[in-house]
Design a protein around this motif. Sequence first.
Motif, PDB file in Angstrom:
ATOM      1  N   PRO A   7      10.965  11.807   7.912  1.00 39.48           N
ATOM      2  CA  PRO A   7      10.687  11.308   6.562  1.00 39.48           C
ATOM      3  C   PRO A   7      10.013   9.944   6.574  1.00 39.48           C
ATOM      4  N   THR A   8      10.381   9.114   7.568  1.00 36.36           N
ATOM      5  CA  THR A   8       9.780   7.781   7.651  1.00 36.36           C
ATOM      6  C   THR A   8       8.277   7.893   7.896  1.00 36.36           C
ATOM      7  N   ILE A   9       7.912   8.783   8.803  1.00 37.98           N
ATOM      8  CA  ILE A   9       6.486   8.972   9.118  1.00 37.98           C
ATOM      9  C   ILE A   9       5.746   9.499   7.890  1.00 37.98           C
ATOM     10  N   ALA A  10       6.381  10.456   7.231  1.00 38.26           N
ATOM     11  CA  ALA A  10       5.754  11.033   6.030  1.00 38.26           C
ATOM     12  C   ALA A  10       5.552   9.964   4.965  1.00 38.26           C
ATOM     13  N   ARG A  11       6.589   9.113   4.814  1.00 35.42           N
ATOM     14  CA  ARG A  11       6.490   8.066   3.788  1.00 35.42           C
ATOM     15  C   ARG A  11       5.400   7.062   4.161  1.00 35.42           C
ATOM     16  N   ARG A  12       5.332   6.759   5.489  1.00 34.01           N
ATOM     17  CA  ARG A  12       4.329   5.798   5.951  1.00 34.01           C
ATOM     18  C   ARG A  12       2.921   6.365   5.711  1.00 34.01           C
ATOM     19  N   ARG A  13       2.798   7.680   5.951  1.00 34.43           N
ATOM     20  CA  ARG A  13       1.487   8.314   5.723  1.00 34.43           C
ATOM     21  C   ARG A  13       1.094   8.239   4.255  1.00 34.43           C
ATOM     22  N   LEU A  14       2.080   8.403   3.384  1.00 33.70           N
ATOM     23  CA  LEU A  14       1.788   8.352   1.941  1.00 33.70           C
ATOM     24  C   LEU A  14       1.382   6.958   1.495  1.00 33.70           C
ATOM     25  N   ARG A  15       1.899   5.940   2.235  1.00 40.72           N
ATOM     26  CA  ARG A  15       1.569   4.558   1.860  1.00 40.72           C
ATOM     27  C   ARG A  15       0.146   4.186   2.275  1.00 40.72           C
ATOM     28  N   HIS A  16      -0.440   5.001   3.129  1.00 43.79           N
ATOM     29  CA  HIS A  16      -1.790   4.726   3.622  1.00 43.79           C
ATOM     30  C   HIS A  16      -2.767   4.697   2.437  1.00 43.79           C
ATOM     31  N   PRO A  17      -3.559   3.603   2.287  1.00 41.96           N
ATOM     32  CA  PRO A  17      -4.425   3.501   1.087  1.00 41.96           C
ATOM     33  C   PRO A  17      -5.391   4.654   0.920  1.00 41.96           C
ATOM     34  N   ARG A  19      -4.994   7.770   1.876  1.00 40.29           N
ATOM     35  CA  ARG A  19      -4.283   8.956   1.378  1.00 40.29           C
ATOM     36  C   ARG A  19      -3.910   8.788  -0.089  1.00 40.29           C
ATOM     37  N   ARG A  20      -3.507   7.558  -0.430  1.00 35.89           N
ATOM     38  CA  ARG A  20      -3.143   7.317  -1.844  1.00 35.89           C
ATOM     39  C   ARG A  20      -4.333   7.564  -2.759  1.00 35.89           C
ATOM     40  N   LEU A  21      -5.481   7.011  -2.358  1.00 31.82           N
ATOM     41  CA  LEU A  21      -6.699   7.162  -3.163  1.00 31.82           C
ATOM     42  C   LEU A  21      -7.084   8.639  -3.275  1.00 31.82           C
ATOM     43  N   THR A  22      -6.938   9.357  -2.135  1.00 34.41           N
ATOM     44  CA  THR A  22      -7.261  10.784  -2.133  1.00 34.41           C
ATOM     45  C   THR A  22      -6.345  11.544  -3.084  1.00 34.41           C
ATOM     46  N   ILE A  23      -5.065  11.205  -3.063  1.00 31.93           N
ATOM     47  CA  ILE A  23      -4.102  11.895  -3.934  1.00 31.93           C
ATOM     48  C   ILE A  23      -4.439  11.629  -5.405  1.00 31.93           C
ATOM     49  N   VAL A  24      -4.748  10.356  -5.713  1.00 30.50           N
ATOM     50  CA  VAL A  24      -5.089  10.009  -7.099  1.00 30.50           C
ATOM     51  C   VAL A  24      -6.328  10.775  -7.545  1.00 30.50           C
ATOM     52  N   LEU A  25      -7.356  10.790  -6.670  1.00 31.33           N
ATOM     53  CA  LEU A  25      -8.591  11.510  -7.022  1.00 31.33           C
ATOM     54  C   LEU A  25      -8.315  12.992  -7.215  1.00 31.33           C
ATOM     55  N   GLY A  26      -7.512  13.554  -6.321  1.00 30.94           N
ATOM     56  CA  GLY A  26      -7.155  14.978  -6.425  1.00 30.94           C
ATOM     57  C   GLY A  26      -6.452  15.267  -7.727  1.00 30.94           C
ATOM     58  N   LEU A  27      -5.541  14.382  -8.125  1.00 30.46           N
ATOM     59  CA  LEU A  27      -4.811  14.585  -9.387  1.00 30.46           C
ATOM     60  C   LEU A  27      -5.752  14.497 -10.581  1.00 30.46           C
TER      61      LEU A  27
ATOM     62  N   VAL B 151     -13.255   6.438  -0.456  1.00 29.93           N
ATOM     63  CA  VAL B 151     -12.292   7.025   0.485  1.00 29.93           C
ATOM     64  C   VAL B 151     -12.949   7.220   1.851  1.00 29.93           C
ATOM     65  N   VAL B 152     -14.155   7.791   1.836  1.00 28.24           N
ATOM     66  CA  VAL B 152     -14.874   8.051   3.089  1.00 28.24           C
ATOM     67  C   VAL B 152     -15.191   6.728   3.795  1.00 28.24           C
ATOM     68  N   ALA B 153     -15.645   5.712   3.029  1.00 26.75           N
ATOM     69  CA  ALA B 153     -16.019   4.420   3.623  1.00 26.75           C
ATOM     70  C   ALA B 153     -14.808   3.744   4.259  1.00 26.75           C
ATOM     71  N   VAL B 154     -13.679   3.751   3.538  1.00 29.72           N
ATOM     72  CA  VAL B 154     -12.471   3.100   4.079  1.00 29.72           C
ATOM     73  C   VAL B 154     -12.003   3.846   5.325  1.00 29.72           C
ATOM     74  N   ALA B 155     -11.999   5.183   5.243  1.00 26.46           N
ATOM     75  CA  ALA B 155     -11.554   5.982   6.388  1.00 26.46           C
ATOM     76  C   ALA B 155     -12.455   5.728   7.593  1.00 26.46           C
ATOM     77  N   TRP B 156     -13.748   5.628   7.353  1.00 25.44           N
ATOM     78  CA  TRP B 156     -14.724   5.385   8.430  1.00 25.44           C
ATOM     79  C   TRP B 156     -14.491   4.024   9.060  1.00 25.44           C
ATOM     80  N   ALA B 157     -14.321   3.008   8.196  1.00 26.34           N
ATOM     81  CA  ALA B 157     -14.118   1.640   8.693  1.00 26.34           C
ATOM     82  C   ALA B 157     -12.852   1.570   9.538  1.00 26.34           C
ATOM     83  N   ARG B 158     -11.809   2.269   9.104  1.00 28.71           N
ATOM     84  CA  ARG B 158     -10.548   2.245   9.855  1.00 28.71           C
ATOM     85  C   ARG B 158     -10.687   2.980  11.192  1.00 28.71           C
ATOM     86  N   ALA B 159     -11.445   4.058  11.168  1.00 28.24           N
ATOM     87  CA  ALA B 159     -11.649   4.824  12.399  1.00 28.24           C
ATOM     88  C   ALA B 159     -12.410   3.968  13.418  1.00 28.24           C
TER      89      ALA B 159
END
Lengths: 216, 199
Positions: A7-17, A19-27, B151-159
Motif C-alpha cells: 500500500p505504501t508503494i501504491a500511495r507513493r505512486r499516486l503522489r507522483h505529480p 500520475r496525479r495530472l494523468t488521473i485528473v485529465l482522465g477524469l 504530462v509528457v514533458a514532465v515525464a520526459w524530464a524526469r526520465a
Amino acid sequence: MSTAAAPTIARRRLRHPVRRLTIVLGLVVAGGLAVMLPRLGQNPSTQVAADSPLLGKPAPPFSLREANGGATVSSATLRGHYSVLYFFATWCPVCVAEVPNLVSFYWHWHTRGVELVGIGYEDPGAAEAQFARQDGINWPLLVDPDEQVALRYGIFGIPETFVIGPSGTVLAKLVGAVGTGQLGAVVERVMQGGTNVSVRGGAVVPESPGQRTGGG
Amino acid sequence: MADQPTHHEAPRRVRRLRLVWSLRPGATKSRSHVSKALWVALFAGVLGVSLWQGAQRPVPSTPTARMEQVASQLRCPVCIDESAAQANTAAARAIRADIATRLRSGQSERQIIDYMVSRYGRWILLSPPSSGLGLTVWLAPIAVTLGALAVVAVAWARAVQRFRAADPGPTDTQVELNGERDLSLADRTQRVEEERAST
C-alpha cells in the motif's frame, strides 16, 4: 513484508505529480464523455422546442389562405383577440386523435372571444380541405406553402401550439398534444396575465412518413 | 579557380565553426536550451498556422454556394445531427429557401444566422457559440491537449534526470570528438591533452 509495503508503494505512486495530472485529465475527459455521449443522436428535446425565443416577443406576421378555398386569414385580422395557432398535419396521428379535444376547446373558448386557427405543416391543401370537412371543425385550417410560416415560428415538429395575446405578443407555447384541458388551462392562465408560458404536452412528430424514409 | 572553395573545404569549415561554438564554456547546457527553444517555437508555429488556416473559410463564388455555406452552419430542426444544407426535409428546404431570399435582399451571413437563432434558439447552431458557456466547449480540448503535453514533458524530464543520475556519460570534449570523426589524429590528441591539462 511485501504485503505491508504494497500500500505504501501504491500511495507513493499516486503522489507522483505525473500520475496525479494523468488521473485528473482522465477524469475530466471521462466526465465530458459521460455528459456528451447520451446527447448524441437525439432529436431536439421537447424542452428546447417549448422554450421558444419568441415568447414575450411580437408574433411573426403571416397571411395564409384557407384550405377550403375560403378567405385569407392574417395575423392582422386576429389582432384584438386572444388567438391560438395550432400547427398540425393531416398525416400526424397525434393531431388526428386530438380533433375531439380541439372541438370541445373551440366551443368553450370561441364564445369568450378566443380565436383558433390551424396551420398545416407539410400538407397539401386538398388533404387539409378534406380534413376540414370533419364534424365540429369550424375554425379555419390554413395552407402554409413551403412551410415559411412554420419557419418564422421556429417549428420543430407537430403538433405545436402558440397562444397570441390581443396586442400580438406570443404569450405561450405548447409542444405536443394539447390534451383534454391543457390548452384551456394555458389560455386561462394568459388571460389572467400570465406570460412566457411554455408547456411540454408530449413528443412531436418531426416529418411526414414520406420524408422520414426519404430524408437525408 | 584556386580561390574558389572546393566541395570538401566548405563543409569542413562549417564543422570547424560548429566545433568552436560547441567548445565555449557551458556549451552543452546552453545548446540544450537552444534546442528546447527551437522545439517550442516550432510547435507554436505549427499550432498558430493550423489555427489560422482553420479559421479561414473559402469565400463562395456563386449564390447557391453562399446559401449552402450559411445553411451548413444551421441544424435541420426535424433531423438528428444533420445540417440544414444536407437534409432533404421540408423544414431544411424551407430554411434553405429563406436563406437564399435573404441573401438576395442583401442580408449578411451574420444577420441571417441571428434571425434563425431568434426563431429556434441557440439550438439551431451546429457549432456552439464562441462566447459564454459555449466558449468552454472550444477551450476544453485545448486545455486537455496542453495538460497532456505537460504530462509528457514532465515525464520526459524526469526520465532524462533518472538516466543522467544513473550514468553521467562522457565529457563534453569526448562528445564533441565523437561527432568530429574527420578530425585528424593530431587534432583529437591535442584536444584531449588540453582537457587533461585544464583538469
